[in-house]
Design a protein around this motif. Structure first.
Motif, PDB file in Angstrom:
ATOM      1  N   GLY A 195       0.791  -1.210   0.082  1.00  0.00           N
ATOM      2  CA  GLY A 195      -0.010   0.066   0.057  1.00  0.00           C
ATOM      3  C   GLY A 195       1.072   1.203  -0.133  1.00  0.00           C
ATOM      4  O   GLY A 195       0.229   2.207  -0.203  1.00  0.00           O
ATOM      5  N   ARG A 196       2.275   1.091   0.299  1.00  0.00           N
ATOM      6  CA  ARG A 196       3.046   2.418   0.076  1.00  0.00           C
ATOM      7  C   ARG A 196       3.184   2.865  -1.279  1.00  0.00           C
ATOM      8  O   ARG A 196       2.988   2.095  -2.257  1.00  0.00           O
ATOM      9  N   ASP A 197       4.014   3.845  -1.291  1.00  0.00           N
ATOM     10  CA  ASP A 197       4.227   4.424  -2.717  1.00  0.00           C
ATOM     11  C   ASP A 197       5.266   3.445  -3.214  1.00  0.00           C
ATOM     12  O   ASP A 197       6.062   2.688  -2.867  1.00  0.00           O
ATOM     13  N   GLU A 198       5.367   3.489  -4.981  1.00  0.00           N
ATOM     14  CA  GLU A 198       6.325   3.089  -5.580  1.00  0.00           C
ATOM     15  C   GLU A 198       7.779   3.428  -5.027  1.00  0.00           C
ATOM     16  O   GLU A 198       8.720   2.326  -5.335  1.00  0.00           O
ATOM     17  N   LEU A 199       8.029   4.320  -4.864  1.00  0.00           N
ATOM     18  CA  LEU A 199       9.297   4.954  -4.429  1.00  0.00           C
ATOM     19  C   LEU A 199       9.960   4.139  -3.452  1.00  0.00           C
ATOM     20  O   LEU A 199      10.992   3.566  -3.379  1.00  0.00           O
ATOM     21  N   GLU A 200       9.021   3.596  -2.299  1.00  0.00           N
ATOM     22  CA  GLU A 200       9.498   2.873  -1.117  1.00  0.00           C
ATOM     23  C   GLU A 200       9.915   1.735  -1.559  1.00  0.00           C
ATOM     24  O   GLU A 200      10.617   0.965  -1.046  1.00  0.00           O
ATOM     25  N   HIS A 201       9.027   1.109  -2.446  1.00  0.00           N
ATOM     26  CA  HIS A 201       9.267  -0.458  -3.232  1.00  0.00           C
ATOM     27  C   HIS A 201      10.491  -0.553  -3.892  1.00  0.00           C
ATOM     28  O   HIS A 201      11.407  -1.243  -3.630  1.00  0.00           O
ATOM     29  N   HIS A 202      10.859   0.686  -4.350  1.00  0.00           N
ATOM     30  CA  HIS A 202      12.200   0.477  -5.280  1.00  0.00           C
ATOM     31  C   HIS A 202      13.493   0.818  -4.178  1.00  0.00           C
ATOM     32  O   HIS A 202      14.557   0.133  -4.537  1.00  0.00           O
ATOM     33  N   ALA A 203      13.181   1.505  -3.149  1.00  0.00           N
ATOM     34  CA  ALA A 203      14.248   1.662  -2.278  1.00  0.00           C
ATOM     35  C   ALA A 203      14.308   0.243  -1.532  1.00  0.00           C
ATOM     36  O   ALA A 203      15.542  -0.075  -1.432  1.00  0.00           O
ATOM     37  N   ALA A 204      13.369  -0.478  -1.215  1.00  0.00           N
ATOM     38  CA  ALA A 204      13.672  -1.678  -0.634  1.00  0.00           C
ATOM     39  C   ALA A 204      14.089  -2.847  -1.723  1.00  0.00           C
ATOM     40  O   ALA A 204      15.167  -3.297  -1.334  1.00  0.00           O
ATOM     41  N   ALA A 205      13.739  -2.838  -2.863  1.00  0.00           N
ATOM     42  CA  ALA A 205      14.570  -3.593  -3.960  1.00  0.00           C
ATOM     43  C   ALA A 205      15.940  -3.331  -3.978  1.00  0.00           C
ATOM     44  O   ALA A 205      16.885  -4.043  -4.217  1.00  0.00           O
TER      45      ALA A 205
END
Length: 286
Positions: A195-205
């Motif tokens: 549910g968070r934004d795409e930027l946070e997902h990219h940072a996790a990746a």
């Protein structure tokens, strides 16, 4: 000098395992020990009169396997042993003791009438409890290729501490084979980021990729001749190793030890040994 031990029975998978082990012994310049496990537990009264014939057949099986190794791999020092026991622990003791064995090799049944079935109870028990790496070889392995150069070595990589034995086995094998190493790691699912934004997902990746690379870095330094191909998967760890298996000549996975349950075959090793078509090596780790 430590040896390679291979379990021998009458199956085509066992014949492929013996030949694969002979090729591996040649590459490692190690002796090869052939073992047939003669299980006495559970024999019926009807079988007792046939014991002598069965024993002669088992001895002949070992003799034929030893002759095949000598003919195909004349440089390998080979011995054989008929082990009489009432439980499969005897194979673990004989072939899985890391003080004397660098590798235990077993034949594995291909996918057939029972979907997903690979090993019998003796094989599964041995994989779970052996103290040294265990190689599982399919009967579909082409014997003509066993003495030739293998394909790339693939490894399922965990970034958690304690997986160093798995990495060492894979890197040293790739160096010995002179092949690339296909390293795959399954990225964390990060449920907190749903549910968070795409930027946070990219940072996790990016964090996962960095951890993966840093886990491999000391091994790249130690084995500079090994060309490493990194693959960060977003599937499950089991799915990740199965995805790289089709292009590999050997798949290396870890087999852990649960603090409460003891030695166990985890989901990644379970998936690999039941579904990968290439030879699979399970390496025990802390």
């Amino acid at each position: 000098m430590k040896q390679i031990t291979v379990g021998v029975d009458a199956s085509s998978e066992s014949r492929a395992a013996v030949r694969w082990a002979g090729a591996e012994a040649t590459r490692r310049q190690q002796p090869l020990h052939l073992v047939h496990l003669w299980l006495t537990h559970g024999r019926t009264a009807q079988a007792i009169p046939h014991e002598e014939a069965l024993l002669r057949a088992a001895q002949r099986l070992l003799q034929e396997a030893e002759a095949d190794v000598r003919a195909r791999f004349p440089g390998v020092r080979v011995t054989s042993e008929l082990v009489t026991a009432d439980s499969p622990d005897a194979l673990v003791t004989t072939g899985g003791d890391p003080a004397h064995n660098d590798l235990l090799v077993l034949g594995s049944q291909g996918l057939g009438a029972v979907p997903g079935y690979l090993l019998g109870s003796v094989g599964l028990h041995t994989v779970a409890h052996a103290g040294c790496p265990v190689a599982l070889v399919r009967g579909a392995e082409d014997p003509a290729r066993l003495g030739d150069g293998p394909g790339p070595v693939a490894i399922g990589v965990s970034t958690r501490p304690g997986h160093e034995p798995v990495l060492e086995f894979a890197f040293s094998t790739a160096a010995r084979y002179g092949t690339p190493l296909l390293a795959v790691h399954a990225a964390s699912r990060h449920p907190a980021l749903i549910g968070r934004d795409e930027l946070e997902h990219h940072a996790a990746a990016d964090h996962d990729a960095e951890q993966f690379h840093e886990t491999l870095r000391p091994w790249r330094d130690r084995f500079p001749a090994v060309h490493v191909v990194e693959h960060l998967s977003h599937g499950s760890p089991a799915r990740a190793v199965l995805d790289v298996a089709p292009g590999a000549g050997l798949l290396v996975v870890g087999r852990g030890h649960h603090a409460a349950l003891g030695p166990r075959i985890g989901p990644v090793a379970h998936a690999a040994i039941h579904h990968a078509l290439c030879p699979v090596v399970t390496v025990p780790h802390g």
